[in-house]
Design a protein around this motif. Sequence first.
Motif, short mmCIF file in Angstrom:
data_model
loop_
_atom_site.label_atom_id
_atom_site.label_comp_id
_atom_site.label_asym_id
_atom_site.label_seq_id
_atom_site.Cartn_x
_atom_site.Cartn_y
_atom_site.Cartn_z
N ALA A 200 0.83 -1.21 0.00
CA ALA A 200 0.00 0.00 0.00
C ALA A 200 0.86 1.25 0.00
O ALA A 200 0.58 2.22 -0.72
N ILE A 203 2.28 1.97 -3.43
CA ILE A 203 1.27 2.55 -4.33
C ILE A 203 1.04 4.02 -4.00
O ILE A 203 0.99 4.88 -4.89
N LYS A 289 -10.47 -9.98 2.53
CA LYS A 289 -11.13 -9.08 1.59
C LYS A 289 -12.51 -8.66 2.10
O LYS A 289 -12.90 -7.50 1.97
N THR A 294 -7.09 -5.06 3.26
CA THR A 294 -6.54 -5.15 1.91
C THR A 294 -5.67 -3.94 1.60
O THR A 294 -5.79 -2.89 2.23
N VAL A 295 -4.85 -4.10 0.59
CA VAL A 295 -4.03 -2.99 0.10
C VAL A 295 -4.91 -1.84 -0.33
O VAL A 295 -4.66 -0.67 -0.01
N GLU A 296 -5.97 -2.16 -1.05
CA GLU A 296 -6.86 -1.12 -1.59
C GLU A 296 -7.51 -0.30 -0.48
O GLU A 296 -7.60 0.93 -0.57
N ASN A 297 -7.95 -0.96 0.58
CA ASN A 297 -8.62 -0.24 1.66
C ASN A 297 -7.63 0.60 2.46
O ASN A 297 -7.99 1.68 2.94
N CYS A 299 -4.99 2.10 1.22
CA CYS A 299 -4.75 3.29 0.40
C CYS A 299 -5.95 4.24 0.45
O CYS A 299 -5.77 5.46 0.64
N ALA A 300 -7.15 3.70 0.30
CA ALA A 300 -8.35 4.54 0.30
C ALA A 300 -8.55 5.22 1.65
O ALA A 300 -8.94 6.40 1.71
#
Length: 315
Positions: A200, A203, A289, A294-297, A299-300
Amino acid sequence: MRQTCLDMVYELAQADKRVLFIGSDLGIGTLQKFKQEIPERFFMEGISEANIIGMAAGLAMEGKIPYINTIATFLTRRCFEQIVIDLCLHHVNVRLLGSGGGLVYAPLGPTHLAIDDLAILRAVPNMTIVAPCDAEEMKRLMLLTVDHQGPLYIRIAKGGDPIVSSDRIPFRIGKAMPIREGRDALIVTTGITLGLVIKAAEILSKEGIEAAILHMPTVKPLDQETLLNYVKQTSVVVTVEEHSVIGGLGSAVAETILEANFDSVKNFKRIGIPDVFSSSYGSQDDLMKKYGITVENVCASIKQLRSSPVVQGGR
């Protein structure tokens, strides 16, 4: 990671006659070399975890160093009173090796999900709690366990987790490990979630957001000094763990930050498992998930917190 941990117990036992192993209803092949070569210090008990804790406490009081291994939920939930009274009250040198920390046993459902083990044991005086991020870090930890004073809980993940640690920073029980520098945000993590946090941060860096990473392999005692030194450099703090958001690393970090009385309020979020019993089966990754670990969460969440106003306040 579990096999590495058990292999290290065997190596420690070869070097120190005080070390012994106690298993609870484990597979017949577990530590077979230990059983064959040092049978007088190898004990495989049945499904009687609470009794095993008392047994280990007695052996520790006689100068032995018992290492107990079983599933983390059985070790922490079934044995709570024995851990409190027999181990922690007497401050004895027993090592609890909890297999399947977090969501590892996702295929077996909520009875086997160790999503509260850190919270359970954080509340007990004299208990030290460590959650290594990978097998190599487990090796470095295990070398320190013989001389550690008092009871110690080691949270074990499944096998095959990616190696993300480095011996660049000396491993010390009770000390945080700075993994990455950055003043735009701070991510605090423990156990295997270090790997996704590193991804994360990479990114975010490509998007111009530099996030520091503080790895806390020791959840208790928490390295508050290092934590606060990093927190004061930023306005955004996110914790990430494979554990309930109640009572684990996120709670420990939140308590520390709040009591520090910073001049400005930090924008803060805990990423972990919500206050629910899982209603889903599947794989560890599936449940990670589902709950946003997660990586996405990560970052968000950091982007969202950075866009929120920081409230100024006084001491």
